[in-house]
Scaffold this motif. Structure first.
Motif, PDB file in Angstrom:
ATOM      1  N   ASN A 118       0.786  -1.232   0.000  1.00  0.00           N
ATOM      2  CA  ASN A 118       0.000   0.000   0.000  1.00  0.00           C
ATOM      3  C   ASN A 118       0.818   1.281   0.000  1.00  0.00           C
ATOM      4  O   ASN A 118       0.249   2.356   0.005  1.00  0.00           O
ATOM      5  CB  ASN A 118      -0.949   0.035   1.205  1.00  0.00           C
ATOM      6  CG  ASN A 118      -2.107  -0.910   1.041  1.00  0.00           C
ATOM      7  OD1 ASN A 118      -2.108  -1.968   1.635  1.00  0.00           O
ATOM      8  ND2 ASN A 118      -3.083  -0.549   0.228  1.00  0.00           N
ATOM      9  N   GLY A 119       2.132   1.198   0.060  1.00  0.00           N
ATOM     10  CA  GLY A 119       2.954   2.395   0.045  1.00  0.00           C
ATOM     11  C   GLY A 119       3.405   2.811   1.428  1.00  0.00           C
ATOM     12  O   GLY A 119       2.924   2.309   2.445  1.00  0.00           O
TER      13      GLY A 119
ATOM     14  N   ALA B 259       0.886   4.209   4.261  1.00  0.00           N
ATOM     15  CA  ALA B 259      -0.220   3.367   4.719  1.00  0.00           C
ATOM     16  C   ALA B 259       0.024   2.853   6.129  1.00  0.00           C
ATOM     17  O   ALA B 259       1.143   2.555   6.515  1.00  0.00           O
ATOM     18  CB  ALA B 259      -0.407   2.191   3.767  1.00  0.00           C
TER      19      ALA B 259
ATOM     20  N   ASN C  77      -5.231  -1.668   2.546  1.00  0.00           N
ATOM     21  CA  ASN C  77      -6.379  -1.025   1.931  1.00  0.00           C
ATOM     22  C   ASN C  77      -6.502  -1.556   0.506  1.00  0.00           C
ATOM     23  O   ASN C  77      -5.618  -1.319  -0.322  1.00  0.00           O
ATOM     24  CB  ASN C  77      -6.190   0.490   1.937  1.00  0.00           C
ATOM     25  CG  ASN C  77      -7.376   1.227   1.373  1.00  0.00           C
ATOM     26  OD1 ASN C  77      -8.292   0.642   0.805  1.00  0.00           O
ATOM     27  ND2 ASN C  77      -7.344   2.540   1.524  1.00  0.00           N
TER      28      ASN C  77
ATOM     29  N   ASP D 106      -8.352  -0.648  -1.924  1.00  0.00           N
ATOM     30  CA  ASP D 106      -8.510   0.380  -2.951  1.00  0.00           C
ATOM     31  C   ASP D 106      -7.176   0.910  -3.469  1.00  0.00           C
ATOM     32  O   ASP D 106      -7.043   1.215  -4.644  1.00  0.00           O
ATOM     33  CB  ASP D 106      -9.354   1.548  -2.425  1.00  0.00           C
ATOM     34  CG  ASP D 106     -10.781   1.127  -2.110  1.00  0.00           C
ATOM     35  OD1 ASP D 106     -11.247   0.142  -2.719  1.00  0.00           O
ATOM     36  OD2 ASP D 106     -11.407   1.777  -1.250  1.00  0.00           O
ATOM     37  N   SER D 107      -6.192   1.037  -2.589  1.00  0.00           N
ATOM     38  CA  SER D 107      -4.908   1.606  -3.000  1.00  0.00           C
ATOM     39  C   SER D 107      -3.803   0.565  -3.096  1.00  0.00           C
ATOM     40  O   SER D 107      -2.637   0.910  -3.231  1.00  0.00           O
ATOM     41  CB  SER D 107      -4.493   2.705  -2.019  1.00  0.00           C
ATOM     42  OG  SER D 107      -4.252   2.147  -0.737  1.00  0.00           O
ATOM     43  N   MET D 108      -4.159  -0.707  -3.054  1.00  0.00           N
ATOM     44  CA  MET D 108      -3.162  -1.768  -3.055  1.00  0.00           C
ATOM     45  C   MET D 108      -2.503  -1.903  -4.434  1.00  0.00           C
ATOM     46  O   MET D 108      -3.170  -1.846  -5.458  1.00  0.00           O
ATOM     47  CB  MET D 108      -3.806  -3.100  -2.662  1.00  0.00           C
ATOM     48  CG  MET D 108      -2.804  -4.208  -2.466  1.00  0.00           C
ATOM     49  SD  MET D 108      -3.573  -5.713  -1.856  1.00  0.00           S
ATOM     50  CE  MET D 108      -4.068  -5.217  -0.227  1.00  0.00           C
ATOM     51  N   ASN D 109      -1.208  -2.072  -4.430  1.00  0.00           N
ATOM     52  CA  ASN D 109      -0.446  -2.319  -5.645  1.00  0.00           C
ATOM     53  C   ASN D 109      -0.644  -3.792  -6.018  1.00  0.00           C
ATOM     54  O   ASN D 109      -0.082  -4.679  -5.381  1.00  0.00           O
ATOM     55  CB  ASN D 109       1.026  -1.996  -5.396  1.00  0.00           C
ATOM     56  CG  ASN D 109       1.879  -2.180  -6.614  1.00  0.00           C
ATOM     57  OD1 ASN D 109       1.613  -3.023  -7.460  1.00  0.00           O
ATOM     58  ND2 ASN D 109       2.937  -1.393  -6.693  1.00  0.00           N
TER      59      ASN D 109
END
Length: 191
Positions: free
Chosen positions: A136-137, A140, A144, A146-149
Protein backbone atom coordinates in the motif's frame (compact mmCIF):
# COMPACT_ATOMS: atom_id res chain seq x y z
CA UNK A 1 30.63 13.78 16.66
CA UNK A 2 27.09 14.00 18.05
CA UNK A 3 25.75 12.07 15.05
CA UNK A 4 28.28 9.29 15.66
CA UNK A 5 27.18 9.06 19.28
CA UNK A 6 23.53 8.93 18.22
CA UNK A 7 24.31 6.18 15.70
CA UNK A 8 26.23 4.20 18.30
CA UNK A 9 23.56 4.58 20.99
CA UNK A 10 20.66 3.84 18.62
CA UNK A 11 22.17 0.61 17.34
CA UNK A 12 23.50 -0.29 20.79
CA UNK A 13 19.87 -0.28 21.95
CA UNK A 14 18.85 -2.41 18.95
CA UNK A 15 21.62 -4.87 19.76
CA UNK A 16 20.75 -4.85 23.46
CA UNK A 17 17.00 -5.39 23.12
CA UNK A 18 16.79 -7.20 19.75
CA UNK A 19 16.31 -10.67 21.20
CA UNK A 20 15.56 -13.36 18.64
CA UNK A 21 17.68 -12.12 15.77
CA UNK A 22 17.15 -9.75 12.89
CA UNK A 23 13.42 -10.18 12.31
CA UNK A 24 12.64 -9.67 15.97
CA UNK A 25 14.80 -6.53 15.93
CA UNK A 26 12.96 -4.99 12.95
CA UNK A 27 10.47 -3.02 15.08
CA UNK A 28 13.36 -1.68 17.17
CA UNK A 29 15.34 -0.71 14.08
CA UNK A 30 12.29 0.94 12.54
CA UNK A 31 11.60 2.87 15.74
CA UNK A 32 15.17 4.19 15.91
CA UNK A 33 15.86 5.07 12.27
CA UNK A 34 12.38 5.98 10.99
CA UNK A 35 10.26 7.13 13.92
CA UNK A 36 12.76 8.62 16.37
CA UNK A 37 15.65 10.02 14.30
CA UNK A 38 14.02 10.25 10.83
CA UNK A 39 17.19 9.00 9.16
CA UNK A 40 15.04 7.05 6.67
CA UNK A 41 11.41 7.31 5.64
CA UNK A 42 9.18 4.18 5.72
CA UNK A 43 9.69 3.43 2.04
CA UNK A 44 13.47 3.69 2.38
CA UNK A 45 13.23 1.44 5.45
CA UNK A 46 11.39 -1.17 3.38
CA UNK A 47 14.15 -0.93 0.76
CA UNK A 48 16.75 -1.25 3.51
CA UNK A 49 15.19 -4.50 4.71
CA UNK A 50 15.14 -5.83 1.14
CA UNK A 51 18.81 -4.96 0.67
CA UNK A 52 19.69 -6.41 4.08
CA UNK A 53 17.99 -9.66 3.05
CA UNK A 54 19.93 -9.86 -0.21
CA UNK A 55 23.34 -9.28 1.35
CA UNK A 56 25.13 -11.82 3.53
CA UNK A 57 24.93 -11.34 7.26
CA UNK A 58 22.34 -10.53 9.90
CA UNK A 59 19.68 -7.93 9.11
CA UNK A 60 20.44 -5.78 12.15
CA UNK A 61 24.15 -5.56 11.36
CA UNK A 62 23.53 -4.88 7.67
CA UNK A 63 21.01 -2.19 8.64
CA UNK A 64 23.44 -0.59 11.08
CA UNK A 65 26.21 -0.56 8.50
CA UNK A 66 23.96 0.88 5.78
CA UNK A 67 22.40 3.60 7.95
CA UNK A 68 25.77 4.50 9.48
CA UNK A 69 27.36 4.76 6.03
CA UNK A 70 24.51 6.88 4.72
CA UNK A 71 24.49 9.26 7.69
CA UNK A 72 28.21 9.65 8.47
CA UNK A 73 30.27 7.79 5.88
CA UNK A 74 32.74 5.05 6.81
CA UNK A 75 33.15 6.20 10.45
CA UNK A 76 29.37 6.11 10.83
CA UNK A 77 29.20 2.59 9.39
CA UNK A 78 31.90 1.37 11.76
CA UNK A 79 30.41 3.06 14.83
CA UNK A 80 26.82 1.93 14.13
CA UNK A 81 27.96 -1.64 13.46
CA UNK A 82 30.08 -1.67 16.62
CA UNK A 83 27.14 -0.30 18.58
CA UNK A 84 24.95 -3.12 17.26
CA UNK A 85 27.45 -5.93 17.90
CA UNK A 86 28.87 -4.87 21.28
CA UNK A 87 25.81 -5.65 23.44
CA UNK A 88 25.44 -9.06 21.80
CA UNK A 89 29.08 -9.85 22.50
CA UNK A 90 28.76 -8.83 26.17
CA UNK A 91 25.43 -10.62 26.64
CA UNK A 92 26.63 -13.85 25.01
CA UNK A 93 29.73 -13.93 27.20
CA UNK A 94 27.62 -13.41 30.31
CA UNK A 95 24.95 -15.93 29.29
CA UNK A 96 27.52 -18.55 28.38
CA UNK A 97 28.98 -18.25 31.85
CA UNK A 98 25.52 -18.39 33.50
CA UNK A 99 24.33 -21.25 31.29
CA UNK A 100 27.44 -23.26 32.07
CA UNK A 101 26.62 -23.03 35.76
CA UNK A 102 22.80 -23.26 35.69
CA UNK A 103 21.98 -25.24 32.50
CA UNK A 104 19.98 -27.92 34.28
CA UNK A 105 17.96 -25.62 36.55
CA UNK A 106 14.23 -25.76 35.75
CA UNK A 107 13.79 -21.99 36.23
CA UNK A 108 16.29 -21.30 33.44
CA UNK A 109 14.41 -23.64 31.11
CA UNK A 110 11.13 -21.84 31.91
CA UNK A 111 12.63 -18.41 31.15
CA UNK A 112 13.78 -19.56 27.73
CA UNK A 113 10.38 -21.17 27.07
CA UNK A 114 8.62 -17.90 27.96
CA UNK A 115 10.70 -15.83 25.53
CA UNK A 116 9.59 -17.81 22.45
CA UNK A 117 6.05 -16.38 22.06
CA UNK A 118 7.29 -12.80 22.51
CA UNK A 119 9.89 -13.27 19.78
CA UNK A 120 7.29 -14.71 17.40
CA UNK A 121 5.00 -11.73 18.07
CA UNK A 122 7.81 -9.26 17.29
CA UNK A 123 8.65 -11.07 14.04
CA UNK A 124 4.98 -11.13 13.00
CA UNK A 125 4.58 -7.42 13.79
CA UNK A 126 7.59 -6.50 11.67
CA UNK A 127 6.40 -8.73 8.83
CA UNK A 128 2.93 -7.14 8.79
CA UNK A 129 4.44 -3.63 8.77
CA UNK A 130 6.69 -4.47 5.82
CA UNK A 131 3.80 -6.16 3.97
CA UNK A 132 1.59 -3.09 4.42
CA UNK A 133 4.37 -0.81 3.13
CA UNK A 134 5.08 -3.10 0.15
CA UNK A 135 1.44 -3.42 -0.88
CA UNK A 136 0.00 0.00 0.00
CA UNK A 137 2.95 2.39 0.05
CA UNK A 138 5.00 4.13 2.70
CA UNK A 139 2.20 6.26 4.15
CA UNK A 140 -0.22 3.37 4.72
CA UNK A 141 -0.98 2.20 8.24
CA UNK A 142 -3.24 -0.70 7.26
CA UNK A 143 -4.00 -2.86 4.24
CA UNK A 144 -6.38 -1.02 1.93
CA UNK A 145 -7.74 -2.87 -1.10
CA UNK A 146 -8.51 0.38 -2.95
CA UNK A 147 -4.91 1.61 -3.00
CA UNK A 148 -3.16 -1.77 -3.06
CA UNK A 149 -0.45 -2.32 -5.64
CA UNK A 150 -1.80 -5.42 -7.39
CA UNK A 151 1.51 -6.27 -9.04
CA UNK A 152 3.22 -6.30 -5.63
CA UNK A 153 0.39 -8.46 -4.30
CA UNK A 154 0.80 -10.90 -7.19
CA UNK A 155 4.57 -11.14 -6.66
CA UNK A 156 4.02 -11.63 -2.93
CA UNK A 157 1.50 -14.43 -3.49
CA UNK A 158 3.71 -16.15 -6.08
CA UNK A 159 6.67 -15.97 -3.70
CA UNK A 160 4.66 -17.20 -0.74
CA UNK A 161 3.05 -20.08 -2.64
CA UNK A 162 6.31 -20.99 -4.34
CA UNK A 163 8.09 -21.21 -1.02
CA UNK A 164 5.30 -23.07 0.80
CA UNK A 165 4.46 -25.53 -1.97
CA UNK A 166 7.91 -26.15 -3.41
CA UNK A 167 9.88 -26.50 -0.19
CA UNK A 168 12.91 -27.91 -1.99
CA UNK A 169 13.52 -24.57 -3.73
CA UNK A 170 16.12 -22.39 -2.07
CA UNK A 171 14.59 -19.02 -1.00
CA UNK A 172 17.45 -17.30 -2.80
CA UNK A 173 16.07 -18.52 -6.13
CA UNK A 174 12.61 -17.26 -5.26
CA UNK A 175 14.00 -13.81 -4.41
CA UNK A 176 16.06 -13.79 -7.61
CA UNK A 177 13.09 -14.84 -9.78
CA UNK A 178 10.73 -12.30 -8.19
CA UNK A 179 13.36 -9.56 -8.54
CA UNK A 180 13.72 -10.37 -12.24
CA UNK A 181 9.93 -10.52 -12.64
CA UNK A 182 9.56 -7.15 -10.89
CA UNK A 183 12.25 -5.65 -13.13
CA UNK A 184 10.59 -6.96 -16.29
CA UNK A 185 7.16 -5.73 -15.18
CA UNK A 186 8.58 -2.29 -14.36
CA UNK A 187 10.42 -2.15 -17.70
CA UNK A 188 7.29 -2.85 -19.73
CA UNK A 189 4.70 -1.03 -17.63
CA UNK A 190 6.69 1.63 -15.78
CA UNK A 191 4.73 0.59 -12.68
Amino acid sequence: MLLLLELFWSFFQVGLFGFGGGYAALPLIQNQIVDLHHWLNPEEFSDLITISQMTPGPIAINSATFVGLRMAGLPGALIATLGNVLPCFIIVLGLAWIYKIYANVEFMKRILFGLRPAIIALIASAGVSILITALNGAEATSLNLDSMNLISLLLFLLSFLGYRLLKKIDPTWIMLLMGIAGGIIFYFTGF
